[in-house]
Design an enzyme around this catalytic site. Structure first.
Site, short mmCIF file in Angstrom:
data_model
loop_
_atom_site.label_atom_id
_atom_site.label_comp_id
_atom_site.label_asym_id
_atom_site.label_seq_id
_atom_site.Cartn_x
_atom_site.Cartn_y
_atom_site.Cartn_z
CB ALA A 30 -0.92 -0.20 1.15
CB CYS B 113 9.62 3.34 18.28
SG CYS B 113 10.73 3.34 19.67
N1 7TS Z 1 -1.95 2.88 5.05
C1 7TS Z 1 -2.28 2.27 6.05
C2 7TS Z 1 -3.73 2.65 6.82
C3 7TS Z 1 -1.76 1.35 7.05
O1 7TS Z 1 -1.98 0.97 8.27
C4 7TS Z 1 -0.50 0.75 6.70
C5 7TS Z 1 0.41 0.20 7.54
C6 7TS Z 1 -0.09 1.16 5.41
C7 7TS Z 1 -0.62 2.02 4.77
C8 7TS Z 1 1.10 0.78 4.76
O2 7TS Z 1 0.92 -0.59 4.18
P1 7TS Z 1 2.20 -1.48 3.49
O3 7TS Z 1 1.33 -2.39 2.48
O4 7TS Z 1 2.90 -0.45 2.76
O5 7TS Z 1 2.81 -2.21 4.66
N2 7TS Z 1 0.06 0.23 8.98
C9 7TS Z 1 1.00 -0.35 9.95
C10 7TS Z 1 0.59 -0.17 11.26
O6 7TS Z 1 -0.52 0.47 11.39
N3 7TS Z 1 1.43 -0.58 11.86
O7 7TS Z 1 2.51 -1.15 11.30
C11 7TS Z 1 2.09 -0.88 9.87
#
Ligand code: 7TS
Length: 396
Positions: free
Chosen positions: A71, A326
């Site tokens: 994402a 963090c």
């Molecule tokens: N958008 C939201 C709302 C998310 O919660 C996260 C990951 C991402 C984007 C990124 O997603 P990725 O596919 O690139 O990993 N959120 C979290 C979290 O809340 N704690 O660790 C990762």
């Protein structure tokens, strides 16, 4: 006992999903773009997976779903392509987002500001969501995009996405939603809700890490983020992650199976945990439990430093999160707690507990016991417990 209550960070891969992926690592491992059988044998499974995604999101045949690596990539792509396609050399120069988006949206917006884009970061109310009239008041004829998450990753609060989409449509402004914490957790119907672009990520709904997607309404044109071998119809180059895509399709289909009964079980466990936490003195949970995804609690435990609580729980085999990044040299306060106006020393007391349908009653009972004793222990050695404000005395 090992208890995993950090499902908003990532989830266990469903063993049924892993079983479907495995042959595509060790038997049918060809590049789908190759002309030989090793390559072409992947085509049927890829087609099935794409179909599962269209069904899972209730997307239309006219729409496009482009596979990305995560994402973070989907969010970077949409924001940067809006800059290339609708801001650079055009009359528009404004993007609206919120103060509580994931860093993959906020940091990309900060980068676009260095290129001259004006960005509005909408404030949130005490529940941690935006007020739609505030959004309406910020849209101008210079606004190119509104980017607002469907569900907040820290609180689980569900944003009024249908209303937001209607406001954007009425104002003729493109609308993107980061739906990472919504897909697989609440029903998504993109035939009913008019969203131009939607980001999602497989590892948040028991799929594999390293694969996600961007839904594009009516297959509208976007400048690619990754140029190269013209994969995905030239929209996103890079050899397809065949096992990942197959896993994502399967995971989405499974997540929707028995949706209501799975969600009511998760909610029952989450509510039990929340009710037990609320029996403690000086605690505050952000947002009404019926307005959240059924799996999430963000709680402030007065006088208990979030990181200290994470260490204490971890010692007992329980995984949770503070919901904030963090850094090694300093402890950041929780950004949603900051955004809803909590005093600094309360914003440092955030604890995020996020469940999944793999969570059991025994795990919740064990967590309640360990959490209660950790709160007592940490408050006894806390220098701020006695003088930190309560929530009602805080700026809220
Ligand atoms: N958008 C939201 C709302 C998310 O919660 C996260 C990951 C991402 C984007 C990124 O997603 P990725 O596919 O690139 O990993 N959120 C979290 C979290 O809340 N704690 O660790 C990762």
């Amino acid at each position: 006992m090992r208890v995993y209550l950090d499902n908003n960070a990532t989830t266990i891969i469903d063993p049924k999903v892993f079983a479907k992926m495995k042959p595509y690592f060790i038997q049918e491992y060809g590049n789908p773009n190759s002309l030989h059988d090793f390559g072409t044998k992947t085509h049927v499974a890829l087609k099935k997976a794409m179909n599962q995604l269209y069904i899972g999101l209730n997307a239309d045949d006219k729409d496009d779903i482009v596979i990305t690596s995560c994402a973070t990539e989907s969010n970077n792509w949409i924001l940067k392509s809006i800059y290339y396609d609708h801001i650079l050399n055009c009359k528009k120069n404004h993007i609206i987002t919120t103060k509580v988006e994931h860093p993959s949206v906020i940091s990309t917006c900060k980068f676009l500001e260095t290129l001259g884009v004006e960005v509005t970061y909408l404030p949130v109310n005490k529940k941690g969501i935006i007020e739609t009239h505030v959004l309406e008041s910020h849209i101008t004829d210079k606004t190119a995009l509104v980017s607002i998450m469907w569900v907040n990753n820290q609180t689980g609060m569900i944003f009024p996405i249908k209303e937001i989409s209607q406001i954007c449509k009425k104002a003729n402004v493109l609308f993107h939603s980061d739906a990472v914490q919504a897909v697989g957790k609440i029903p998504i119907n993109l035939k009913e809700i008019d969203i131009d672009f939607l980001s999602f990520s497989a590892h948040k709904f028991h799929g594999p890490k390293g694969v996600g997607g961007l839904f594009i309404k009516n297959s509208q044109a976007l400048t690619p983020l990754l140029h190269g071998g013209e994969h995905m119809g030239g929209r996103r180059s890079g050899t397809l992650n065949v096992p990942g895509i197959i896993g994502m399709g399967e995971a989405l289909e499974l997540s929707i199976e028995n949706f209501n009964s799975k969600n009511s079980n998760i909610k029952k466990l989450r509510d039990t945990l929340e009710d037990e936490i609320l029996k403690l003195d000086d605690v505050f949970v952000v947002g009404d439990k019926n307005e959240r995804t059924p799996n999430t609690i963000l709680v402030s435990l007065k006088g208990v430093e979030g990181e200290a609580m994470i260490w204490d729980l971890n010692k007992n085999g329980i995984a949770a999160s503070t919901g904030s990044a963090c850094a090694s040299e300093f402890l950041e306060s929780n950004s949603v707690m900051d955004a809803i106006g909590a005093e600094k020393n309360l914003a440092h007391t955030a604890l995020r507990l996020s469940l999944s349908h793999f969570t059991t009653k025994e795990e919740i009972d064990y967590t309640v016991k360990k959490l209660n004793s950790a709160v007592k222990r940490l408050r006894a050695i806390s220098s701020t417990y006695s003088y930190a404000p309560n929530w009602h005395e805080s700026k809220l």
